[in-house]
Write a protein that holds these residues in place. Structure first.
Motif, PDB file in Angstrom:
ATOM      1  N   VAL B  90       0.849  -1.201   0.000  1.00 10.30           N
ATOM      2  CA  VAL B  90       0.000   0.000   0.000  1.00 10.30           C
ATOM      3  C   VAL B  90       0.887   1.253   0.000  1.00 10.30           C
ATOM      4  O   VAL B  90       0.653   2.201  -0.760  1.00 10.30           O
ATOM      5  N   VAL B  94       0.831   4.049  -3.032  1.00 12.01           N
ATOM      6  CA  VAL B  94       0.298   5.390  -2.766  1.00 12.01           C
ATOM      7  C   VAL B  94       1.394   6.447  -2.790  1.00 12.01           C
ATOM      8  O   VAL B  94       1.234   7.514  -3.369  1.00 12.01           O
ATOM      9  N   LEU B 172      -7.485   0.952   5.835  1.00 12.63           N
ATOM     10  CA  LEU B 172      -6.721   1.819   4.928  1.00 12.63           C
ATOM     11  C   LEU B 172      -6.690   3.245   5.458  1.00 12.63           C
ATOM     12  O   LEU B 172      -5.668   3.928   5.381  1.00 12.63           O
ATOM     13  N   VAL B 178      -2.445   7.416   3.422  1.00  6.62           N
ATOM     14  CA  VAL B 178      -3.685   7.156   2.670  1.00  6.62           C
ATOM     15  C   VAL B 178      -4.688   8.263   2.993  1.00  6.62           C
ATOM     16  O   VAL B 178      -5.296   8.856   2.098  1.00  6.62           O
ATOM     17  N   LEU B 189     -10.947   5.622  -2.874  1.00  6.05           N
ATOM     18  CA  LEU B 189     -11.037   4.222  -2.444  1.00  6.05           C
ATOM     19  C   LEU B 189     -12.335   3.612  -2.980  1.00  6.05           C
ATOM     20  O   LEU B 189     -13.349   4.306  -3.100  1.00  6.05           O
TER      21      LEU B 189
END
Lengths: 214, 214, 214, 214
Positions: B90, B94, B172, B178, B189
């Motif tokens: 992740v 990102v 998340l 995030v 998302l």
């Protein structure tokens, strides 16, 4: 608001898939749903968007159990009680699904491996921080960095990409249930490296102790 | 011997792929190798062999950064210094690749979710052991189990499959980077659940707080 | 007064698009603006309002570099110092953007091709005048008309539509930078013809030297 | 070999489109094929992959006659007998199809306009060569460069993007058949500029002689 509607172009592509691929294979999808999966092999590959094992191996739904993480790494056996996503995937594939093959596939131009190389050679201090998830994940590959022969950077980075496969295979053998399955000849392990630009595959050859073009 | 040669049927399929798909797209593969990947979206899906997001979304090489683990789970933010493969993926997507969309996709008949349900309802004591990687991984979904409404087992297992998506979306948002990307409108998302037998998709609708057929 | 305000119905549709498609994809649009486009393919299609390549190929913003002119024609290489919009578009796509694929797509009921047929068979004298932009543009397709086999008018017009694709592919190969990119395997060329009524596609098959249904 | 088979992922997406969008609209496609197109407006836009007028204006098949070239330029009227793809498209739209609106749409981050700016300010000598198709095409915008107010580079490049629309509108009025159609109130002209990152449109306001947000 957290979650948003799916982008329109993906909705249209999904509808197209459902009207063609799904519609033409409904019996198979239904049977897969009713009887459960029974994959023949597990594949561990990188998250990289350029890696496409299902395409390379002409895979059909139900054929491969696929785990993808950064740099296709498998950590050593460490039953600490923490969340270990990769170890859980290996455990599920070997003990529950009893796959016959476990294939680890690395690839060229791997951003994760490059990050590990930069970190270990002192050029990416941000990856050394305790809070860097990528850095801590790439620590798994440190033994690979330390085993690198001398040479130019580009050459050593590519060697490290291949070592990411070798380190993962070695770590797999630290899991008692993997070792047992291999010993009983219920499971074979395989190491591959994919050159993205050339579309070639090299396989780890245990006898010659090197990667060899297929 | 640890690693073995690749099974012949996979060698043949690879050679077929190279002579057709690769040969017809060599310019694209070369450019992807030279310029690096620039995927639009990250997809988090299950390792299950019946789940095939690239096919559902007509994906091309280079389009999606794909992480696959058991039950498409994302753990809460926990920068402990340990190996966190999912959090690393992740973070890379990102912060490094700056993907515009992050899509979590669950599915029907999920063996991992079923194991979590059995474990939490007292029918799978082996998953409670500290040494069970699958059990400890599925602990991430415990808050989902606890949020289940009363009902029959089959119904509650399917509800838990959908909650695996919701729990991952919630987790998340515990990652500072995030949350910042969502706040800055650099990232959206999305939550999906795929019915394998019927080939349908449902999307998490934040306004209605439920999954809705696409 | 020359320019007028946009018709209201287009203003309303734009506002609707902005509140939905744009709002749901703002991160992607921002990233496209910041990082620049990196399309995989160039598509050369007709201006005809019934031709919709983005829809046929489930295209997303940023995916295809699209040039549209009458009858999807590419003139032969002729660096005369004049304004050559089509040659400029091809040059930009191949040399600057380095697209991996260049797809020429013709279609049924093409008004430009019909005009060329009428002009060449002596039924459209107005298109022969030096001042006719359409006539002079359709001169590019004259070698196609001369290569037509005997037959009925309808049949020959449709054959000429397909030849508009073939002539463009042949002319593409007269551009030194296209020829070099094809030789180096940095670019592949593709020819398509779309039947509007039936929604079908045929592709130029080099080996069989004919258009074949996909 | 010159032409190659279409990449597989585009074949699959086309098949999906045919089974959904086409299948659901077959009567309309058939009627469009039988009766011919009758578009309400012509749109002149850039080839840039990030520009998507059909999406912004919710366009349906048969609605817009679309010409796309680099930087949405229309050259001045010059009936020299040469191939003029853009003039041919305008002639066909206005005289043959008798569109009611002619919309020129520019956009932010335009690579063609940037090239023109660099060329005119002495920073892109390669675009000055007689053999540069892009350079000779961008010569059309030189009057725009010369009309730029003083200022910083970024500001002046964006001003030039908007001037590409204004220059095209002015050039349109040098075509006798455009001037006549506008005088007879059979045609209206419109100028737009699209900010890709923000998803906004500005329209050329003749009265205020500036671009104004819609």
């Amino acid at each position: 608001m957290t979650a948003r509607p799916l982008p329109e172009y993906l909705v249209r592509r999904y509808q197209g898939w459902r009207a063609t691929t799904y519609a033409g294979n409904r019996p198979w999808y239904r049977r897969l749903a009713e009887e459960g999966q029974r994959p023949r092999a597990m594949i561990v590959a990188c998250c990289d968007s350029r890696v496409h094992v299902a395409s390379i191996f002409g895979a059909d739904s139900g054929e491969f159990f696929i785990h993808r993480n950064i740099a296709n790494l498998i950590p050593p056996f460490a039953p600490s009680g923490d969340h270990h996503g990769t170890s859980a995937a290996v455990e599920y594939a070997v003990r529950e699904l009893r796959v016959a093959h476990l294939i680890v596939m690395g690839h060229s131009q791997c951003g994760g491996v490059k990050g590990c190389y930069d970190m270990c050679s002192g050029h990416a201090p941000e990856l050394l921080e305790a809070t860097s998830f990528v850095g801590r994940w790439m620590d798994i590959l440190r033994p690979g960095y330390e085993a690198l022969p001398p040479g130019g950077d580009a050459e050593r980075v590519q060697a490290l990409e291949k070592l990411s496969v070798k380190v993962s295979l070695d770590n797999l053998m630290t899991f008692p249930f993997v070792r047992a399955a291999v010993a009983d000849e219920r499971l074979t392990l395989h190491g591959l490296w994919n050159d993205i630009a050339e579309g070639t595959l090299e396989a780890w050859d245990e006898t010659r102790a090197e990667f060899v073009a297929i």
